[in-house]
Enzyme design. Structure first.
Site, PDB file in Angstrom:
ATOM      1  N   HIS A   1      -6.350  -7.160  -0.698  1.00  0.00           N
ATOM      2  CA  HIS A   1      -6.472  -5.715  -0.938  1.00  0.00           C
ATOM      3  C   HIS A   1      -5.650  -5.342  -2.174  1.00  0.00           C
ATOM      4  O   HIS A   1      -4.586  -5.918  -2.405  1.00  0.00           O
ATOM      5  CB  HIS A   1      -5.956  -4.932   0.275  1.00  0.00           C
ATOM      6  CG  HIS A   1      -6.671  -5.274   1.539  1.00  0.00           C
ATOM      7  ND1 HIS A   1      -6.176  -6.188   2.443  1.00  0.00           N
ATOM      8  CD2 HIS A   1      -7.858  -4.835   2.037  1.00  0.00           C
ATOM      9  CE1 HIS A   1      -7.033  -6.305   3.454  1.00  0.00           C
ATOM     10  NE2 HIS A   1      -8.057  -5.502   3.230  1.00  0.00           N
TER      11      HIS A   1
ATOM     12  N   HIS B   1       0.816  -1.230   0.000  1.00  0.00           N
ATOM     13  CA  HIS B   1       0.000   0.000   0.000  1.00  0.00           C
ATOM     14  C   HIS B   1       0.849   1.279   0.000  1.00  0.00           C
ATOM     15  O   HIS B   1       0.299   2.371  -0.170  1.00  0.00           O
ATOM     16  CB  HIS B   1      -0.937   0.039   1.209  1.00  0.00           C
ATOM     17  CG  HIS B   1      -2.010  -1.008   1.171  1.00  0.00           C
ATOM     18  ND1 HIS B   1      -2.883  -1.137   0.118  1.00  0.00           N
ATOM     19  CD2 HIS B   1      -2.336  -1.992   2.057  1.00  0.00           C
ATOM     20  CE1 HIS B   1      -3.714  -2.158   0.358  1.00  0.00           C
ATOM     21  NE2 HIS B   1      -3.395  -2.692   1.525  1.00  0.00           N
TER      22      HIS B   1
ATOM     23  N   ASP C   1      -2.666 -10.583  -2.466  1.00  0.00           N
ATOM     24  CA  ASP C   1      -3.272 -10.049  -1.240  1.00  0.00           C
ATOM     25  C   ASP C   1      -4.714  -9.635  -1.567  1.00  0.00           C
ATOM     26  O   ASP C   1      -5.000  -9.200  -2.682  1.00  0.00           O
ATOM     27  CB  ASP C   1      -2.461  -8.843  -0.769  1.00  0.00           C
ATOM     28  CG  ASP C   1      -2.884  -8.333   0.602  1.00  0.00           C
ATOM     29  OD1 ASP C   1      -2.190  -8.624   1.594  1.00  0.00           O
ATOM     30  OD2 ASP C   1      -3.922  -7.629   0.670  1.00  0.00           O
TER      31      ASP C   1
HETATM   32 ZN   LIG Z   1      -4.295  -7.140   2.542  1.00  0.00          ZN
END
Ligand SMILES: [Zn+2]
Length: 308
Positions: free
Chosen positions: A164, A125, A162
């Site tokens: 996300h 991220h 992942d």
């Molecule tokens: Zn994640």
């Protein structure tokens, strides 16, 4: 097959507040499961601290300075709504980068066929200039550029399963066609990016999955979009952003994979690495917040890496 495992005690000293999902117990659960005799043949190496200049492969100097300045002398600092730093977070973050870069050295210099890095904090991220989603620096992005600079890799593929979307990795390589970024992730879900229409310089392949789907949609996304993209790209190195929060037990999302799916996906990526990259595959831990789901999934993933 030689599979190397990097980890380091300092990863347990990157602290987050009580109740925070991204916690040191995650790594303790991984260590416990990899202690089993089934993993005796793992080549276990203590992760080295990374060189600060390699952070600059993916982030500007003023961002590095800002993160360093935010590290507290005691207690915890909130960097964004869910990203936290403690006194040892700098050393942990640099050691996560160090392990990722060392893993790249290992596969290019044939000390290992493939490598799994069990580190914290995670990275996918972290955008060029923004820490978020539990991430300070983008370990996978730095390792990809490190492979290009140090080992002359022309093309690097990063595959991110992942649950996300790896907005940070997408941001860093948005206009860099020398890196292919492929992601399966639940949509809608944090951080909100990752639509199919986000394609960068033609090097971004997003395969969003609807909530409450599982193995079929995940494997379809691999077969129809991700694996063919890797074949077209012919990478010199495959990096996996290996988050295990698409496991059905995970509390942060609603995708219903189990450990067999991670075993399968690992095998598929190893085949692609064998076809295009002389087998070179480096896997970096991202998310995964149910301790049992995480441990079983890592066991399946690492078991597959060792078997070939
Ligand atoms: Zn994640």
């Amino acid at each position: 097959m030689v599979t190397r495992l990097y980890t380091h005690p300092v990863y347990l000293e990157h602290l987050t507040p009580p109740g925070h999902p991204e916690r040191p117990d995650r790594l303790r659960a991984i260590e416990r499961v990899l202690d089993d005799e089934a993993f005796e043949a793992l080549d276990r190496v203590e992760a080295p601290m990374g060189a600060e200049e390699t952070v600059l492969y993916a982030h500007p100097q003023d961002y590095l300075d800002r993160v360093r300045a935010a590290i507290p002398e005691a207690g915890l600092t909130q960097i964004d709504g869910d990203t936290v730093a403690s006194p040892k977070s700098w050393q942990a973050a640099l050691t996560a980068i160090g392990a990722a870069n060392a893993a790249v050295d290992d596969v290019f210099e044939r000390r290992a066929d493939n490598v799994f890095v069990a580190s914290r904090p995670p990275g996918h991220h972290a955008e060029k200039s923004t820490a978020m989603g539990f991430c300070l620096f983008n370990n996978a992005a730095i390792a990809a550029r490190y492979a290009q600079k140090k080992h002359g890799a022309e093309r690097v593929a990063i595959v991110d399963w992942d649950v996300h979307h790896g907005n940070g990795t997408q941001d860093i390589f948005w206009d860099d066609p020398s890196v292919l970024y492929c992601s399966t992730h639940q949509m809608p879900l944090y951080p909100g990016t990752g639509a199919k229409s986000e394609t960068g310089a033609g090097n971004i392949v997003n395969a969003p999955l609807a909530p409450r789907t599982g193995s079929d949609s995940f494997r379809d996304a691999f077969r129809s979009r991700i694996l063919p993209s890797i074949d077209d790209f012919r990478p010199d190195l495959v990096i996996v952003s290996a988050g295990f929060d698409a496991h059905h037990r995970d509390p942060l999302a609603e995708i219903n994979l189990d450990e067999d799916d991670f075993d399968w996906a690992t095998g598929q990526l190893m085949e692609k690495a064998t076809s295009h990259s002389a087998g070179r595959l480096v896997s970096l831990l991202e998310g995964g917040y149910d301790l049992q789901g995480l441990a079983f999934s890592v066991a399946a993933h690492v078991g597959r890496l060792m078997k070939g």
